[in-house]
Design a protein around this motif. Structure first.
Motif, PDB file in Angstrom:
ATOM      1  N   HIS A  49       0.833  -1.196   0.000  1.00 11.90           N
ATOM      2  CA  HIS A  49       0.000   0.000   0.000  1.00 11.90           C
ATOM      3  C   HIS A  49       0.870   1.249   0.000  1.00 11.90           C
ATOM      4  O   HIS A  49       0.595   2.211  -0.726  1.00 11.90           O
ATOM      5  CB  HIS A  49      -0.906  -0.016   1.235  1.00 11.90           C
ATOM      6  CG  HIS A  49      -1.970   1.032   1.213  1.00 11.90           C
ATOM      7  ND1 HIS A  49      -2.916   1.151   2.198  1.00 11.90           N
ATOM      8  CD2 HIS A  49      -2.232   2.033   0.331  1.00 11.90           C
ATOM      9  CE1 HIS A  49      -3.714   2.170   1.921  1.00 11.90           C
ATOM     10  NE2 HIS A  49      -3.316   2.719   0.799  1.00 11.90           N
ATOM     11  N   ALA A  50       1.929   1.248   0.795  1.00 11.74           N
ATOM     12  CA  ALA A  50       2.825   2.405   0.854  1.00 11.74           C
ATOM     13  C   ALA A  50       3.471   2.681  -0.492  1.00 11.74           C
ATOM     14  O   ALA A  50       3.612   3.845  -0.904  1.00 11.74           O
ATOM     15  CB  ALA A  50       3.900   2.178   1.922  1.00 11.74           C
ATOM     16  N   ARG A  51       3.868   1.641  -1.187  1.00 11.26           N
ATOM     17  CA  ARG A  51       4.470   1.838  -2.511  1.00 11.26           C
ATOM     18  C   ARG A  51       3.468   2.460  -3.478  1.00 11.26           C
ATOM     19  O   ARG A  51       3.830   3.304  -4.307  1.00 11.26           O
ATOM     20  CB  ARG A  51       4.994   0.498  -3.036  1.00 11.26           C
ATOM     21  CG  ARG A  51       6.210  -0.017  -2.262  1.00 11.26           C
ATOM     22  CD  ARG A  51       6.773  -1.295  -2.862  1.00 11.26           C
ATOM     23  NE  ARG A  51       7.951  -1.733  -2.135  1.00 11.26           N
ATOM     24  CZ  ARG A  51       8.021  -2.858  -1.430  1.00 11.26           C
ATOM     25  NH1 ARG A  51       6.980  -3.685  -1.385  1.00 11.26           N
ATOM     26  NH2 ARG A  51       9.133  -3.180  -0.784  1.00 11.26           N
ATOM     27  N   ASP A  52       2.198   2.058  -3.373  1.00 15.72           N
ATOM     28  CA  ASP A  52       1.162   2.671  -4.215  1.00 15.72           C
ATOM     29  C   ASP A  52       1.041   4.163  -3.916  1.00 15.72           C
ATOM     30  O   ASP A  52       0.959   4.988  -4.831  1.00 15.72           O
ATOM     31  CB  ASP A  52      -0.189   1.988  -3.969  1.00 15.72           C
ATOM     32  CG  ASP A  52      -0.244   0.574  -4.528  1.00 15.72           C
ATOM     33  OD1 ASP A  52       0.595   0.239  -5.390  1.00 15.72           O
ATOM     34  OD2 ASP A  52      -1.133  -0.181  -4.106  1.00 15.72           O
ATOM     35  N   LEU A  53       1.014   4.512  -2.632  1.00 12.10           N
ATOM     36  CA  LEU A  53       0.896   5.915  -2.241  1.00 12.10           C
ATOM     37  C   LEU A  53       2.078   6.732  -2.749  1.00 12.10           C
ATOM     38  O   LEU A  53       1.912   7.835  -3.278  1.00 12.10           O
ATOM     39  CB  LEU A  53       0.801   6.029  -0.724  1.00 12.10           C
ATOM     40  CG  LEU A  53      -0.516   5.604  -0.070  1.00 12.10           C
ATOM     41  CD1 LEU A  53      -0.384   5.657   1.451  1.00 12.10           C
ATOM     42  CD2 LEU A  53      -1.661   6.487  -0.516  1.00 12.10           C
ATOM     43  N   LEU A  54       3.269   6.190  -2.581  1.00 15.26           N
ATOM     44  CA  LEU A  54       4.472   6.906  -3.004  1.00 15.26           C
ATOM     45  C   LEU A  54       4.508   7.099  -4.517  1.00 15.26           C
ATOM     46  O   LEU A  54       4.844   8.182  -5.015  1.00 15.26           O
ATOM     47  CB  LEU A  54       5.715   6.163  -2.520  1.00 15.26           C
ATOM     48  CG  LEU A  54       5.957   6.214  -1.005  1.00 15.26           C
ATOM     49  CD1 LEU A  54       6.942   5.137  -0.576  1.00 15.26           C
ATOM     50  CD2 LEU A  54       6.461   7.594  -0.598  1.00 15.26           C
ATOM     51  N   ARG A  55       4.156   6.066  -5.257  1.00 11.35           N
ATOM     52  CA  ARG A  55       4.133   6.188  -6.724  1.00 11.35           C
ATOM     53  C   ARG A  55       3.120   7.240  -7.164  1.00 11.35           C
ATOM     54  O   ARG A  55       3.378   8.024  -8.081  1.00 11.35           O
ATOM     55  CB  ARG A  55       3.807   4.834  -7.361  1.00 11.35           C
ATOM     56  CG  ARG A  55       4.994   3.894  -7.449  1.00 11.35           C
ATOM     57  CD  ARG A  55       4.699   2.736  -8.393  1.00 11.35           C
ATOM     58  NE  ARG A  55       3.636   1.892  -7.864  1.00 11.35           N
ATOM     59  CZ  ARG A  55       3.837   0.809  -7.115  1.00 11.35           C
ATOM     60  NH1 ARG A  55       5.073   0.451  -6.791  1.00 11.35           N
ATOM     61  NH2 ARG A  55       2.816   0.089  -6.692  1.00 11.35           N
ATOM     62  N   ALA A  56       1.971   7.288  -6.492  1.00  5.53           N
ATOM     63  CA  ALA A  56       0.939   8.252  -6.854  1.00  5.53           C
ATOM     64  C   ALA A  56       1.395   9.685  -6.628  1.00  5.53           C
ATOM     65  O   ALA A  56       0.899  10.608  -7.278  1.00  5.53           O
ATOM     66  CB  ALA A  56      -0.332   7.976  -6.047  1.00  5.53           C
ATOM     67  N   CYS A  57       2.351   9.864  -5.715  1.00  4.50           N
ATOM     68  CA  CYS A  57       2.881  11.201  -5.416  1.00  4.50           C
ATOM     69  C   CYS A  57       4.199  11.473  -6.123  1.00  4.50           C
ATOM     70  O   CYS A  57       4.902  12.440  -5.790  1.00  4.50           O
ATOM     71  CB  CYS A  57       3.054  11.361  -3.908  1.00  4.50           C
ATOM     72  SG  CYS A  57       1.496  11.377  -3.010  1.00  4.50           S
ATOM     73  N   GLY A  58       4.553  10.634  -7.084  1.00  7.78           N
ATOM     74  CA  GLY A  58       5.791  10.827  -7.826  1.00  7.78           C
ATOM     75  C   GLY A  58       7.037  10.474  -7.046  1.00  7.78           C
ATOM     76  O   GLY A  58       8.131  10.947  -7.379  1.00  7.78           O
ATOM     77  N   LEU A  59       6.889   9.639  -6.019  1.00 14.49           N
ATOM     78  CA  LEU A  59       8.021   9.251  -5.173  1.00 14.49           C
ATOM     79  C   LEU A  59       8.245   7.739  -5.217  1.00 14.49           C
ATOM     80  O   LEU A  59       8.578   7.113  -4.211  1.00 14.49           O
ATOM     81  CB  LEU A  59       7.776   9.710  -3.722  1.00 14.49           C
ATOM     82  CG  LEU A  59       7.690  11.218  -3.501  1.00 14.49           C
ATOM     83  CD1 LEU A  59       7.288  11.517  -2.063  1.00 14.49           C
ATOM     84  CD2 LEU A  59       9.021  11.893  -3.829  1.00 14.49           C
ATOM     85  N   GLY A  60       8.089   7.182  -6.384  1.00 16.77           N
ATOM     86  CA  GLY A  60       8.248   5.741  -6.522  1.00 16.77           C
ATOM     87  C   GLY A  60       9.654   5.251  -6.259  1.00 16.77           C
ATOM     88  O   GLY A  60       9.873   4.044  -6.085  1.00 16.77           O
ATOM     89  N   ASP A  61      10.633   6.188  -6.214  1.00 18.14           N
ATOM     90  CA  ASP A  61      12.014   5.797  -5.941  1.00 18.14           C
ATOM     91  C   ASP A  61      12.299   5.660  -4.454  1.00 18.14           C
ATOM     92  O   ASP A  61      13.385   5.199  -4.082  1.00 18.14           O
ATOM     93  CB  ASP A  61      12.972   6.833  -6.539  1.00 18.14           C
ATOM     94  CG  ASP A  61      12.767   8.227  -5.963  1.00 18.14           C
ATOM     95  OD1 ASP A  61      11.602   8.566  -5.636  1.00 18.14           O
ATOM     96  OD2 ASP A  61      13.744   8.980  -5.833  1.00 18.14           O
ATOM     97  N   THR A 202      -9.776   6.181  -5.393  1.00 20.25           N
ATOM     98  CA  THR A 202      -8.557   6.892  -5.023  1.00 20.25           C
ATOM     99  C   THR A 202      -7.847   6.227  -3.849  1.00 20.25           C
ATOM    100  O   THR A 202      -8.452   5.501  -3.056  1.00 20.25           O
ATOM    101  CB  THR A 202      -8.870   8.352  -4.641  1.00 20.25           C
ATOM    102  OG1 THR A 202      -9.691   8.353  -3.458  1.00 20.25           O
ATOM    103  CG2 THR A 202      -9.606   9.060  -5.765  1.00 20.25           C
ATOM    104  N   LEU A 203      -6.545   6.531  -3.722  1.00 19.74           N
ATOM    105  CA  LEU A 203      -5.775   5.993  -2.609  1.00 19.74           C
ATOM    106  C   LEU A 203      -6.189   6.635  -1.294  1.00 19.74           C
ATOM    107  O   LEU A 203      -6.131   5.996  -0.241  1.00 19.74           O
ATOM    108  CB  LEU A 203      -4.282   6.207  -2.866  1.00 19.74           C
ATOM    109  CG  LEU A 203      -3.704   5.365  -4.007  1.00 19.74           C
ATOM    110  CD1 LEU A 203      -2.289   5.824  -4.350  1.00 19.74           C
ATOM    111  CD2 LEU A 203      -3.698   3.894  -3.633  1.00 19.74           C
ATOM    112  N   ALA A 204      -6.625   7.897  -1.345  1.00 20.70           N
ATOM    113  CA  ALA A 204      -7.121   8.543  -0.131  1.00 20.70           C
ATOM    114  C   ALA A 204      -8.343   7.806   0.402  1.00 20.70           C
ATOM    115  O   ALA A 204      -8.488   7.606   1.615  1.00 20.70           O
ATOM    116  CB  ALA A 204      -7.459  10.008  -0.420  1.00 20.70           C
ATOM    117  N   ALA A 205      -9.212   7.388  -0.500  1.00 23.20           N
ATOM    118  CA  ALA A 205     -10.397   6.637  -0.086  1.00 23.20           C
ATOM    119  C   ALA A 205     -10.007   5.298   0.521  1.00 23.20           C
ATOM    120  O   ALA A 205     -10.656   4.817   1.460  1.00 23.20           O
ATOM    121  CB  ALA A 205     -11.331   6.426  -1.281  1.00 23.20           C
TER     122      ALA A 205
END
Length: 298
Positions: A49-61, A202-205
């Protein structure tokens, strides 16, 4: 200035709230590593789940890793499993992330036991010089513990780890039980953040749904207020003005049948080694969390 932060989170809905909040203030903080501690199955789900959130915010690295699966000193003789696909080198990843930050640059916000951080400081004492500070949720000073009558859960889970961090000479801020006992997700606050769940895709949901499920799971669907203490270390970094505290020398009781895990302010025992936060403006804290979570829903 954007400060690099390392989030050492519990693998639950509250940990996800902390991560989602951290991602809404890119001008203030930027996660450089996310760690999760807890049961292997829960950690595995939380990391995905955290990786999904980070990718959605442009922080997939940004790397997402499993923290240490057990205490520094094992007392139960039980082996601790790891989530599939993880190497269990949480402390090594933490050392690497801290060293990659500028001198005195990184802040570690920890909402669970301090095992991974303590092991990192033992394995690589030099990383302390790279830390701007450590903020952790734990300890009980003027209130009953939630693990035993005298000990708070995070410290009681690994007293040696807490003692190691406090003795490491790095700036430490403690957010104890008495400070966060009224910081909860109650029915009124959940109604305020209900727009998070308006768009189920959405990930927020998804975070909102997990938080709602955590509340409803405690009373056969009736709803039980749950602690938001896991978000308090991040709040102390983002809004220190809503807290009040004092410098103190804090010791951790690592022995004793009835007192193991107890945190004690040792008057006259030495120089202060921690800023102990005694209180916070609960309404201000809930307002900050509400506004940032609603921002994530836009």
């Amino acid at each position: 200035m954007t400060r690099p932060i390392i989030l050492d989170l519990t693998a639950d809905a509250q940990g996800m709230v902390a991560l989602l909040v951290a991602l809404q203030v890119p001008d203030h903080v930027r996660p450089v590593l996310v760690l999760f501690s807890g049961r292997a199955t829960q950690v595995d789900v939380a990391m995905a789940h955290a990786r999904d959130l980070l990718r959605a915010c442009g922080l997939g690295d940004v790397p997402v890793r499993a923290g240490c699966p057990g205490a520094l000193v094992q007392t139960d003789g039980v082996a601790h499993d790891l989530p599939p696909g993880n190497d269990g080198l949480g402390a090594a990843h933490l050392v690497q992330a801290i060293r990659a930050c500028p001198q005195h640059g990184a802040t570690v916000c920890c909402s669970g036991p301090l095992t991974t951080l303590a092991l990192a400081l033992v394995q690589a004492p030099d990383v302390g010089a790279h830390l701007h500070g450590v903020i952790f949720s734990g300890g009980a000073f003027h209130t009953r513990g939630n693990a035993t009558t005298v000990a708070e859960r995070n410290v009681a889970a690994d007293p040696e780890a807490a003692a190691t961090v406090l003795a490491a000479g790095v700036p430490v801020t403690i957010v104890p039980l008495g400070c966060t006992d009224r910081l909860k997700a109650d029915a009124v606050w959940m109604e305020q953040i209900a727009p998070m769940g308006a768009n189920p895709a959405t990930l927020a949901a998804r975070v909102h749904a997990e938080l709602a499920a955590a509340r409803n799971g405690g009373a056969r669907g009736g709803g039980v207020d749950i602690s938001l203490a896991a978000v308090a270390p991040l709040l102390a970094l983002l809004g220190p003005g809503i807290f009040q505290g004092h410098l103190a020398h804090v010791d951790v009781e690592c022995m004793g049948t009835h007192t193991r895990g107890m945190t004690v302010v040792a008057h006259g025992a030495g120089q202060p080694n921690a800023l102990v936060l005694e209180s916070l403006s609960v309404e201000a804290a809930r307002g900050i969390l509400r506004d940032l979570l609603l921002l994530a829903a836009k």
